[in-house]
Design an enzyme around this catalytic site. Structure first.
Site, PDB file in Angstrom:
ATOM      1  N   HIS A 464     -11.826 -38.829 -36.842  1.00 22.48           N
ATOM      2  CA  HIS A 464     -12.089 -38.623 -38.589  1.00 22.48           C
ATOM      3  C   HIS A 464     -11.081 -39.780 -39.265  1.00 22.48           C
ATOM      4  O   HIS A 464     -11.886 -40.412 -40.052  1.00 22.48           O
ATOM      5  CB  HIS A 464     -11.410 -37.207 -38.892  1.00 22.48           C
ATOM      6  CG  HIS A 464     -11.230 -36.946 -40.155  1.00 22.48           C
ATOM      7  ND1 HIS A 464     -12.353 -36.180 -40.920  1.00 22.48           N
ATOM      8  CD2 HIS A 464     -10.485 -37.332 -41.319  1.00 22.48           C
ATOM      9  CE1 HIS A 464     -11.952 -35.958 -42.064  1.00 22.48           C
ATOM     10  NE2 HIS A 464     -10.842 -36.706 -42.639  1.00 22.48           N
ATOM     11  N   GLU A 465      -9.861 -39.873 -38.784  1.00 27.06           N
ATOM     12  CA  GLU A 465      -9.002 -40.833 -39.512  1.00 27.06           C
ATOM     13  C   GLU A 465      -9.709 -42.218 -39.289  1.00 27.06           C
ATOM     14  O   GLU A 465      -9.447 -43.048 -40.172  1.00 27.06           O
ATOM     15  CB  GLU A 465      -7.680 -40.592 -39.203  1.00 27.06           C
ATOM     16  CG  GLU A 465      -7.045 -39.449 -39.512  1.00 27.06           C
ATOM     17  CD  GLU A 465      -6.981 -39.093 -41.153  1.00 27.06           C
ATOM     18  OE1 GLU A 465      -7.190 -39.857 -41.871  1.00 27.06           O
ATOM     19  OE2 GLU A 465      -7.137 -38.024 -41.364  1.00 27.06           O
ATOM     20  N   HIS A 468     -12.284 -43.160 -41.724  1.00 27.26           N
ATOM     21  CA  HIS A 468     -12.011 -43.664 -42.899  1.00 27.26           C
ATOM     22  C   HIS A 468     -11.437 -45.130 -42.856  1.00 27.26           C
ATOM     23  O   HIS A 468     -11.463 -45.881 -43.760  1.00 27.26           O
ATOM     24  CB  HIS A 468     -10.441 -42.708 -43.425  1.00 27.26           C
ATOM     25  CG  HIS A 468     -10.597 -41.434 -43.948  1.00 27.26           C
ATOM     26  ND1 HIS A 468     -11.589 -41.149 -45.096  1.00 27.26           N
ATOM     27  CD2 HIS A 468     -10.094 -40.239 -43.608  1.00 27.26           C
ATOM     28  CE1 HIS A 468     -11.500 -39.912 -45.226  1.00 27.26           C
ATOM     29  NE2 HIS A 468     -10.835 -39.430 -44.608  1.00 27.26           N
ATOM     30  N   HIS A 471     -14.145 -47.495 -43.179  1.00 22.93           N
ATOM     31  CA  HIS A 471     -14.415 -47.466 -44.326  1.00 22.93           C
ATOM     32  C   HIS A 471     -13.704 -48.428 -45.229  1.00 22.93           C
ATOM     33  O   HIS A 471     -14.225 -49.112 -46.260  1.00 22.93           O
ATOM     34  CB  HIS A 471     -14.462 -46.195 -45.326  1.00 22.93           C
ATOM     35  CG  HIS A 471     -15.095 -46.012 -46.665  1.00 22.93           C
ATOM     36  ND1 HIS A 471     -15.329 -44.821 -47.304  1.00 22.93           N
ATOM     37  CD2 HIS A 471     -16.339 -46.649 -47.292  1.00 22.93           C
ATOM     38  CE1 HIS A 471     -15.912 -44.999 -48.471  1.00 22.93           C
ATOM     39  NE2 HIS A 471     -16.557 -46.233 -48.261  1.00 22.93           N
TER      40      HIS A 471
END
Length: 672
Positions: A464-465, A468, A471
């Site tokens: 998940h991290e 990010h 991105h």
């Protein structure tokens, strides 16, 4: 003696322009902030008083570069304040909160500066701007207006005071929570360790060593307390642990956050009123994808009822198991994880202790890198550079030999680190003023071990991290104002939640989920059972999440409650909250909502993004390949590299051709 030159104010000439962490002292930050703010003030004054007519270059682009030194100093300081706090850093953070708020208000209230921006915005159709320039101008104008630039006199002065007080309170809330988590621990005797798997015992020993104690201790770190609640047969001790965990910020001591939360809510309502909005939720949601509180409630309630019904059915099963084990009475919140783990073992033949050896931290880091390589062609090379803590590690990220970013991973829990997991950019990507490559960090709170073994949920958090981080790292825009994760709050979780899906791809697990001792791949039958149980206990997870999101919404869509705890209880009562489940984040430790404005009225964002992430991964499924090159190219082009260059709906539609419905989300949570 030679005076210490402040390294924060010098040119950073080391590898990739990384901060010289080995030279920075806590005492450097205060003077560096003072100097950087003075420089920024001078730059902004020159822009506001420029005798030349406003142009995009001499106003907007100049503003983009006006706070360069302040961005550098702040990027380092706030990274350290969250990941490796000290008394000196906490003192400075408290001192900085009102100063930084006042500095921001000073810019917003600069009438000459806003006049230049407004003049450009009013004539935007005649400026012959490119699409990205037009977007940046629109966002600057919107930011100034929403921050109060059109107010004057007593109203402007009051808004400035409100924002300053909110900054102080948010910092206090966060530091109180860190103190509660840092200070609480409980020594565990040999009897207390009975029935715990080896990995929990080892984690408790590491926690004791980290605190300079002999033996084993229980702390409030999630990577220790959750497995303790899953495996400890000692019901009385589970209750003590659970109540301590959920009482953070509500212990009637100097770190109690309840009065702070009440004042924050009152000030947010006043802020919205000053700006002409009927509620803080209406103000906060206006630029988001959801737009209105009604749209948020509609989504949450469509998920709530099936989740609640399934959770009630699950609770009945767990209560029956408890009664059959000889314990009478109601199933309590400190019982759920213990009996749920037993049920998972019985129904899916899954044992956390048998799964963890296949999910070493090193293997999962490599898995996240490998997926990024297969999707986007990224390569990762470990760097030997000074960082702020021995646990932190760095990699250079390249593609076809070209430098893309520096990625820093800080994975282990420690008393100086705030709880949770997050991604931050110490330096964001931009092209204006010379190409600037990002420095991106993932910060987690995994239990340290030799080696560190992750739960499946921990591995999901890592992915998940890293979503990010992608991105940020793949951002390819001219202006830092729209770089990376500078997007709508209910869109920002799309890349992170989407990346989690690759952890469920069988070929990824087959390659990387290998036993840390033998190197053998996870047996096929274990992998099949793990994936088949993917929606196990999702009703519990959904209920604790949605209830938190509904309380957040209720706090902000009407008059501020004088007693937030009473209002929290009212909302949960109206929802029909199942008794053995509590909110994921009760008000006194709801840092998403009260440590700053980031997720205020916005905790729903994870679910809003989940509607899209389920549909986005379906694009790969429909292409017949989880690593389909063309779909990956579209994902990077329209979402990961685009930052906030367009409204979120336009970005997603460019990738997928349409906006999704809620059905994939319900299916993904096993609630359809």
């Amino acid at each position: 003696m030679t005076a210490h030159a402040n390294p924060l104010l010098s040119d950073w000439t080391g590898p990739f322009g990384l901060p010289p962490f080995d030279a920075i002292r806590d005492g450097d930050f205060g003077p560096a902030f003072d100097a950087a703010m003075a420089e920024a003030r001078a730059n902004i004054a020159r822009i506001a008083t420029d005798p030349a007519p406003p142009t995009f270059a001499n106003t907007i682009e100049a503003l983009e570069l006006a706070e360069g030194a302040l961005d550098r100093v702040g990027g380092v300081f706030y990274t350290l304040a969250g990941a490796d706090s000290t008394d000196a850093r906490e003192d400075l953070q408290r001192d900085l909160a009102p100063k930084m708020s006042a500095f921001s208000s000073e810019i917003i209230n600069n009438r000459a500066l806003f006049l230049r921006i407004d003049t450009l915005w009013q004539s935007r159709d005649r400026l012959d701007l490119g699409a990205e320039e037009a977007r940046v101008l629109d966002l600057y104008h919107r930011m100034f207006v929403r921050a109060g630039a059109q107010l004057a006199g007593p109203e402007a002065e009051r808004l400035t005071a409100v924002k300053a007080r909110l900054a102080v309170l948010g910092t206090r809330f966060s530091q109180n929570l860190l103190a509660e988590e840092r200070d609480w621990f409980r020594d565990l005797s040999a009897d207390d360790l009975a029935g715990l798997p080896d990995f929990v015992v080892e984690t408790a020993a590491a926690a004791a060593a980290e605190r300079g104690r002999e033996g084993h201790v229980l702390t409030l770190n999630r990577s220790l307390i959750v497995p303790f609640l899953q495996f400890s047969p000692n019901r009385a001790l589970r209750r003590i642990a659970y109540e301590a965990w959920t009482a953070r910020g509500a212990n009637g001591n100097a770190a109690d956050n309840r009065a702070i939360a009440a004042e924050i809510l009152s000030l947010r309502q006043e802020r919205a009123t000053l700006l002409g909005y009927p509620s803080f939720a209406a103000y906060k949601l206006e630029p988001e994808m959801a737009k209105t509180p009604d749209a948020v409630r509609d989504l949450l309630m469509r998920v709530w009822q099936p989740a609640r019904d399934k959770a009630e059915a699950d609770a009945a099963v767990l209560a029956r198991m408890m009664h059959e084990g000889g314990i009478n009475g109601d199933l309590e919140p400190w019982d759920w994880r213990y009996y749920s783990e037993k049920r998972r073992k019985a129904e899916h033949d899954l044992d956390e202790a048998a799964i963890k050896p296949y999910f070493s931290l090193e293997a999962m880091i490599e898995a996240s890198f490998d997926v990024a390589h297969r999707l986007f062609g990224l390569e990762f090379r470990a760097l030997d550079v000074p960082l702020y803590h021995p646990d932190a590690r760095a990699w250079e990220v390249t593609r076809d030999g070209r430098h893309i970013a520096v990625f820093i991973g800080d994975y282990f829990a420690r008393a100086s680190k705030r709880s949770g997991a997050w991604c931050t950019a110490m330096r964001t990507q931009r092209k204006l003023g010379g190409a600037q490559a990002p420095i991106v960090m993932n910060v987690c709170n995994f239990a340290k071990g030799n080696p560190s073994l992750l739960s499946y949920d921990d591995a999901r958090t890592l992915f998940h991290e890293f979503g990010h981080a992608l991105h940020q790292m793949l951002s390819d825009v001219t202006y830092g104002f729209i770089s990376g994760t500078s997007v709508a709050r209910d869109f920002v979780e799309l890349p992170s939640q989407l990346y989690e899906h690759w952890l469920e791809v069988p070929e990824v697990l087959a390659k990387h989920a290998r036993h840390y001792r033998t190197g053998e791949a996870m047996p096929q039958d274990l992998m099949s059972r793990l994936l088949a149980a993917g929606t196990y206990d999702q009703a519990f997870a959904t209920v604790e999440y949605v209830s938190s999101a509904m309380v957040d919404l209720a706090f902000h869509e009407g008059p501020a409650p004088a007693d937030p705890m009473a209002r929290q209880a009212e909302v949960l009562g109206e929802l029909g909250m199942p008794k053995p489940i509590r909110m994921r984040h009760a008000t006194p430790h709801f840092s998403h909502v009260f440590s700053g404005d980031g997720y205020s009225s916005g905790y729903y964002s994870y679910m809003w993004s989940e509607v899209m992430d389920a549909d986005a991964f379906a694009a790969f499924t429909e292409a017949g390949d989880a690593f389909d090159p063309e779909t990956a190219r579209k994902l990077e082009t329209h979402i990961l590299s685009a930052g906030g260059s367009q409204e979120a709906e336009a970005l997603y539609t460019a990738f997928r051709g349409r906006m999704p419905g809620v059905e994939p989300l319900l299916k993904g949570r096993g609630l359809a």
